[in-house]
Enzyme design. Sequence first.
Site, short mmCIF file in Angstrom:
data_model
loop_
_atom_site.label_atom_id
_atom_site.label_comp_id
_atom_site.label_asym_id
_atom_site.label_seq_id
_atom_site.Cartn_x
_atom_site.Cartn_y
_atom_site.Cartn_z
N SER A 1 -53.62 78.20 -41.50
CA SER A 1 -54.15 79.35 -40.72
C SER A 1 -53.40 80.56 -40.79
O SER A 1 -53.91 81.69 -40.64
CB SER A 1 -54.63 79.00 -39.59
OG SER A 1 -53.60 78.57 -38.59
N SER B 1 -50.02 74.90 -40.11
CA SER B 1 -50.47 76.01 -40.12
C SER B 1 -49.45 77.16 -40.43
O SER B 1 -49.50 78.27 -40.73
CB SER B 1 -51.31 76.65 -39.17
OG SER B 1 -52.55 76.13 -39.11
N LYS C 1 -48.81 86.38 -34.85
CA LYS C 1 -49.81 85.94 -35.10
C LYS C 1 -51.12 86.43 -34.25
O LYS C 1 -50.70 86.57 -32.99
CB LYS C 1 -49.86 84.42 -35.59
CG LYS C 1 -50.98 83.63 -36.17
CD LYS C 1 -50.78 82.35 -36.18
CE LYS C 1 -52.26 81.60 -36.85
NZ LYS C 1 -51.90 80.14 -37.08
#
Lengths: 500, 499
Positions: free
Chosen positions: A155, A179, A80
């Site tokens: 997210s 997330s 990420k």
Amino acid sequence: MSDLIHKSASELADLIASKSVSSQEVTSAFFDRSVELNPKTNSYLYLNRDTAIAAAKAADAALANGEKLSPLHGVPIAVKDNLTTTDAPTTSGSKILEGWVPQYDATVVARLRKAGLPILGKTNMDEFAMGSSTEYSAYGPSKNPWDLTRIPGGSGGGSSSAVSGHLAPIAIGSDTGGSIRFPAAVTGSVGAKPTYGAVSRYGLIALASSLDQIGPVSNTVLDSALLQDVISGHDKHDSTSLPQSLGSMADAVRSADVKGLRVGVVKQLDSDAFQPGVKACFDDTIAKLVAAGAEVVTVDCPSFEYAIAAYYLILPAEASSNLAKFDSVRFGLRVTPDGNPTIERVMAATREAGFGPEVKRRIILGTYALSSGYYDAYYGSAQKVRTLIQQDLAKAFSQVDVLLTPTAPTTAFKIGEKVNNPLAMYLNDIATIPANLAGIPGMSVPNGLAFEDGLPSGVQILAPAMQDAQMYRVGSIIEQMYLAEWGAPLIAQAPKLEVL
Amino acid sequence: MAKEALMPYEQAIEQFEVVIGLEVHVELNTKSKMFCGCANIFGNEPNTNVCPICIGLPGSLPAVNKKAVESSIAIGLALGCQIAPTGRFSRKNYFYPDLAKNFQTSQYDEPIAFEGKINIELEDGVVFEVLIERAHMEEDAGKLTHIGGATGRIQGAEYSLVDYNRAGVPLVEIVTKPVYGAGARAPELAAAYVHAIREIVKSMNVSDARMERGNVRCDANVSLRPHGQAKLGTRTETKNVNSLRSVENAVRYEIQRQAHILANGGTITQETRHWHEDRGYTSAGRPKSDADDYRYFPEPDLVPVQPSLAWIEEIRATLPENPGLRRKRLMEAWGFAELEFRDVVNSDLLDQVEATVAAGAAPQAARKWWTGELARLANSQEVAVQDLSITPAQVAKIQQLIDSGELTDRMARDVVAGVLAGEGDPEAVIEKRGLKVVSDDGALIAAIDEALAKQPDVLEKIREGKVQAAGAVIGAVMQAMRGQVDAARVRELILERAK
Ligand SMILES: [Zn+2]
């Protein structure tokens, strides 16, 4: 060897370890596919062939020398974009960090490198991890491989999109209120948020420091377990990281047994607020567990009703302070306004241009919540709710080993459907937020397709703090029950990305 | 901005009661910074002692320096404070370019040390008790240099440079409770207090304590109220008072300034003020107001500091003697005249004299060496006397050789020069330079007899009681023996001859 891309990380690790295939071949296969399909999915913000292939070659060379660095040696991974990497820009999905290449690796990234995992690239995310859909990414939304018109969750939608679309076998996510788990649920993949402190946050661009936790994203429970084992452990750079080891998650998965399992269903999260198809999948999971011999009871967690309210005070408060460092002085974007460019005006212009609307919204909320005269009413009260949630959970866990909830209230929604309705967006995390507020581990495991739309649903497993192994045990039990029914992981039912 | 109208000092004291409060920041001299591993060194090239943590790069996290906690506890204990069993850090949020994270990590509502007291002795021996409210840990900010402005100030500057070497240096802020009752002596007490704090942290070696480098910085709060009024007056906080003289002058100035305003029916604005050392006045800074909302909240990236009782006691056991008490003890033990003693203290030579005495020298002899010959040599070499390459033990050894008659004073000075020149210990220098007192009385008596023969009336004069007549012969003998004799022994032998 095009079939490589459909294999799980543990299968790939075995093939690499037995030298049936090289890490370079595996890494190239995922890399080539990513280059081809990323324009469709927007899973990655940055792909770096050179460093990925170099790392794969190094992994192969180590293996040739008889060195197996970890159980996932040679398996490529996506990371990420809110984890710092010295060989790739790190933007956290924001314009304010566009092109910023950090001077240091996050602890988790360093551990991945040390464990012999080539890093394919950096995955898309909502700006500073604020969002549930990746629609708040400054670089456009990622797409759900099950339906490219739908969100892959957020997210960490870039990571879930990459893993469920086989652009990476496994990925790293971060979870502040869901997330990792929400994206896993809506893409039919597996995602786990470990106990707070199990994984070092050093090098994770902070959203809300007391809630953030890094965790694995994968297509199987075993893969997540193997990855958590690689990245967890105390780090002297993160004083909130746990001093003790939580044991091997992979061992917990491999020895999972339903015998004596006591499962709790949270009264407050078993309601009509959930999409009927999601609710049906959840009821099916519970029925299967009962049939397998687990004991299921309903537990009462009245404080859960205040979780979202508390969360949306604590998170913005911490975020407003964490994001203060983005001021143009030392790194990142600098916007110099016309006229007299005083430091105040440069800072203001930079933040005005560099931050997106959701980030600004939360900075304002958080600044307000911490203001003198409001602190006790807002931040102070929210912290009290946090304590109440911990107490409710402690009581619940005195009766059961784990709690189960649907991970998300709905399946993947359409891109654009909720983007102008922040409150509706915030409700996506209704079931996942309590774990962050309490610091306990939680994971999402696929439990079928909702009957209305044929899209994936996930079941969330919550375990007491430090008992991540218990969570993985139950995750594995549920996965095995569904494997017996489907004959293959749910992800095998996803449409082929190439033809979408 | 110029000086404001002032009330004459005596008149101000007559009309108002002075209340002061002092906040002293002490920069610790730990090897590394408060929350990262960067070197804590003054004066290096800008931005060379920096890392992702102290320049606040995204993703970095602080980790508490244990040594800084230890030093903070030590300071707390030296000030008679209680040590908190648990203390969390908070974030003090405000935007400023020298503050890398745009928040300062500081202890806010849970200081590591609290409720202490310290006795401050003024020059004439009057003692005031100053109550300590708290001592807490925090990090220093970077250093701004404003370029292009006329005065080096931010106003009018074209641009500013930031040096983050100081960012994250550990600080302990010591805050007093309001100090009442000092009256006319408030300015003097303020300076003496800062001096005492400086002395204490220096004696513990937890800070370099050099005010000119900003190792010790003082903010002085001053308020006035009519005598007999219970309610405290509005205070001002004067910043940038970084010498003892400035502390005294700034407090005095504020008393006179505020007295003039109050006596003319005005009100004091609660504000920070800046002290202008060059022209000796304070000027208004920012008013304290709602704008000062630092949005404090507990630092979520750090776990609370929880020193164990055992550790606290361990630290307490290593505390050095209080400098004031030590001075008292040494003055009594050495029997110096007050001026002599003050000379030693002001030259910062207590340690040297004490160590020399401990190595066997008489206190007066030790004092004379350090404040006399050695201070003179240091001065001519333009180094601090403490930095001379001679140890107290070597000084004591040389003195011992003088006492035993093996060296004359003049030879001893030669030995010192040899030691300073790196020729080794006193014995080695004596050997190398052939500096031996002729202790063979035979040769000495021969030389004396020769000298007496040239001045036959001397012995007669001595017998008549004019002992000073021996001096002329001693001089001649010394000359004949090239100084390598003990003058006292020569005198002794001459007196014997006269019997
Ligand atoms: Zn540093």
